[in-house]
Write a protein that holds these residues in place. Structure first.
Motif, PDB file in Angstrom:
ATOM      1  N   ILE A  29       0.803  -1.237   0.000  1.00 50.90           N
ATOM      2  CA  ILE A  29       0.000   0.000   0.000  1.00 50.90           C
ATOM      3  C   ILE A  29       0.829   1.277   0.000  1.00 50.90           C
ATOM      4  CG2 ILE A  29      -2.005  -1.102   1.060  1.00 50.90           C
ATOM      5  CD1 ILE A  29      -1.190   0.155   3.749  1.00 50.90           C
ATOM      6  N   GLY A  30       2.162   1.168   0.071  1.00 50.88           N
ATOM      7  CA  GLY A  30       3.018   2.351   0.054  1.00 50.88           C
ATOM      8  C   GLY A  30       3.334   2.881   1.446  1.00 50.88           C
ATOM      9  N   TYR A  31       4.358   3.742   1.492  1.00 50.24           N
ATOM     10  CA  TYR A  31       4.814   4.278   2.778  1.00 50.24           C
ATOM     11  C   TYR A  31       3.781   5.173   3.446  1.00 50.24           C
ATOM     12  CZ  TYR A  31       9.609   2.581   2.823  1.00 50.24           C
ATOM     13  OH  TYR A  31      10.724   1.788   2.904  1.00 50.24           O
ATOM     14  N   VAL A  68      -6.688   4.040   6.803  1.00 52.36           N
ATOM     15  CA  VAL A  68      -6.098   4.148   5.458  1.00 52.36           C
ATOM     16  C   VAL A  68      -7.216   4.389   4.454  1.00 52.36           C
ATOM     17  CG1 VAL A  68      -4.106   2.657   5.984  1.00 52.36           C
ATOM     18  CG2 VAL A  68      -6.196   1.632   5.087  1.00 52.36           C
ATOM     19  N   SER A  69      -6.851   4.636   3.226  1.00 48.32           N
ATOM     20  CA  SER A  69      -7.849   4.849   2.181  1.00 48.32           C
ATOM     21  C   SER A  69      -8.629   3.564   1.924  1.00 48.32           C
ATOM     22  CB  SER A  69      -7.168   5.312   0.887  1.00 48.32           C
ATOM     23  OG  SER A  69      -6.399   4.247   0.339  1.00 48.32           O
ATOM     24  N   VAL A  70      -9.774   3.694   1.287  1.00 44.18           N
ATOM     25  CA  VAL A  70     -10.593   2.526   0.960  1.00 44.18           C
ATOM     26  C   VAL A  70      -9.817   1.593   0.032  1.00 44.18           C
ATOM     27  CG1 VAL A  70     -12.718   1.757  -0.168  1.00 44.18           C
ATOM     28  CG2 VAL A  70     -12.758   3.751   1.342  1.00 44.18           C
ATOM     29  N   ASP A  71      -9.082   2.159  -0.916  1.00 45.42           N
ATOM     30  CA  ASP A  71      -8.276   1.343  -1.831  1.00 45.42           C
ATOM     31  C   ASP A  71      -7.226   0.536  -1.064  1.00 45.42           C
ATOM     32  OD1 ASP A  71      -7.322   0.489  -4.463  1.00 45.42           O
ATOM     33  OD2 ASP A  71      -5.592   1.793  -4.071  1.00 45.42           O
ATOM     34  N   ALA A  72      -6.533   1.184  -0.133  1.00 44.61           N
ATOM     35  CA  ALA A  72      -5.525   0.489   0.668  1.00 44.61           C
ATOM     36  C   ALA A  72      -6.177  -0.570   1.553  1.00 44.61           C
ATOM     37  CB  ALA A  72      -4.737   1.484   1.514  1.00 44.61           C
ATOM     38  N   ALA A  73      -7.333  -0.252   2.127  1.00 43.73           N
ATOM     39  CA  ALA A  73      -8.052  -1.216   2.963  1.00 43.73           C
ATOM     40  C   ALA A  73      -8.429  -2.448   2.148  1.00 43.73           C
ATOM     41  CB  ALA A  73      -9.294  -0.573   3.577  1.00 43.73           C
ATOM     42  N   ASN A  74      -8.880  -2.234   0.920  1.00 40.43           N
ATOM     43  CA  ASN A  74      -9.238  -3.359   0.051  1.00 40.43           C
ATOM     44  C   ASN A  74      -8.016  -4.215  -0.277  1.00 40.43           C
ATOM     45  OD1 ASN A  74     -11.991  -2.819  -0.066  1.00 40.43           O
ATOM     46  ND2 ASN A  74     -11.758  -1.435  -1.792  1.00 40.43           N
ATOM     47  N   LYS A  75      -6.866  -3.583  -0.488  1.00 40.49           N
ATOM     48  CA  LYS A  75      -5.634  -4.331  -0.765  1.00 40.49           C
ATOM     49  C   LYS A  75      -5.216  -5.155   0.447  1.00 40.49           C
ATOM     50  CE  LYS A  75      -3.756  -1.222  -4.252  1.00 40.49           C
ATOM     51  NZ  LYS A  75      -2.711  -0.234  -4.571  1.00 40.49           N
ATOM     52  N   ILE A  76      -5.358  -4.573   1.632  1.00 42.12           N
ATOM     53  CA  ILE A  76      -5.019  -5.293   2.862  1.00 42.12           C
ATOM     54  C   ILE A  76      -5.961  -6.482   3.039  1.00 42.12           C
ATOM     55  CG2 ILE A  76      -5.015  -5.135   5.384  1.00 42.12           C
ATOM     56  CD1 ILE A  76      -4.013  -2.203   5.003  1.00 42.12           C
ATOM     57  N   MET A  77      -7.241  -6.261   2.777  1.00 41.93           N
ATOM     58  CA  MET A  77      -8.203  -7.342   2.912  1.00 41.93           C
ATOM     59  C   MET A  77      -7.940  -8.449   1.896  1.00 41.93           C
ATOM     60  SD  MET A  77     -11.700  -5.296   3.850  1.00 41.93           S
ATOM     61  CE  MET A  77     -12.653  -6.649   3.235  1.00 41.93           C
ATOM     62  N   ALA A  78      -7.575  -8.079   0.689  1.00 44.05           N
ATOM     63  CA  ALA A  78      -7.289  -9.082  -0.335  1.00 44.05           C
ATOM     64  C   ALA A  78      -6.063  -9.912   0.043  1.00 44.05           C
ATOM     65  CB  ALA A  78      -7.081  -8.409  -1.694  1.00 44.05           C
ATOM     66  N   ARG A  79      -5.044  -9.273   0.582  1.00 43.39           N
ATOM     67  CA  ARG A  79      -3.806  -9.981   0.918  1.00 43.39           C
ATOM     68  C   ARG A  79      -3.898 -10.746   2.234  1.00 43.39           C
ATOM     69  NH1 ARG A  79      -0.844 -12.547   3.147  1.00 43.39           N
ATOM     70  NH2 ARG A  79       1.402 -12.420   3.378  1.00 43.39           N
ATOM     71  N   PHE A  80      -4.510 -10.145   3.262  1.00 48.91           N
ATOM     72  CA  PHE A  80      -4.512 -10.734   4.601  1.00 48.91           C
ATOM     73  C   PHE A  80      -5.880 -11.257   5.031  1.00 48.91           C
ATOM     74  CE2 PHE A  80      -0.970  -7.674   4.653  1.00 48.91           C
ATOM     75  CZ  PHE A  80       0.057  -8.501   5.069  1.00 48.91           C
TER      76      PHE A  80
END
Length: 149
Positions: A29-31, A68-80
């Motif tokens: 998700i970036g720094y 975090v942003s909704v996009d970052a939250a979705n990435k975290i949910m997809a990965r973890f």
């Protein structure tokens, strides 16, 4: 103590002190987003849901989206998704950022014409440590030539 995570110094500058899971989050998700996540949820074991339709899943995505942003939250949910993600506090990295900020502020005060003693008396309480600790930081910076920023 100042809030180093939301200050002007990025977490990226102390990447060598970050735990592996934080570096993985940085890659995902970036720094900037990781810095926000650690600032808001550091020290928490966060169960990442797979399903946002369930009541608890909706609450979790809400908590995550506040950090975090909704996009970052979705990435975290997809990965973890389905795992419990421990979000480290990154204490060593935050302490290093705080110490660098203290040293930079100290030298800025000297450049503005203040004495070293006045700078220590002003800054140490602001940063939440003793003047002796501040003196040790300055001595270490001098001997090791630590980067300011």
């Amino acid at each position: 103590m100042t809030d180093s995570m939301s200050g002007d110094q990025p977490l990226e500058s102390v990447s060598m002190l970050l735990p592996l899971v934080v570096l993985e989050l940085v890659g995902l998700i970036g720094y900037r987003e990781t810095q926000s996540l650690v600032a808001r949820l550091g020290g928490v074991s966060f169960p990442v849901g797979k399903n946002i339709n369930v009541k608890t899943g909706a609450h979790r995505i809400s908590v995550l989206s506040d950090a975090v942003s909704v996009d970052a939250a979705n990435k975290i949910m997809a990965r973890f998704g389905g795992e419990t993600l421990y979000i480290p506090r990154c204490a060593a990295a935050l302490r290093e950022l705080r110490n660098r900020r203290f040293i930079a502020d100290y030298y800025a005060m000297l450049a503005a014409g203040k004495s070293g003693r006045i700078a220590l008396m002003t800054l140490c309480p602001r940063f939440g440590f003793s003047d002796r600790y501040g003196q040790r930081l300055l001595a270490r910076k001098t001997s090791e030539q630590l980067p300011l920023f």
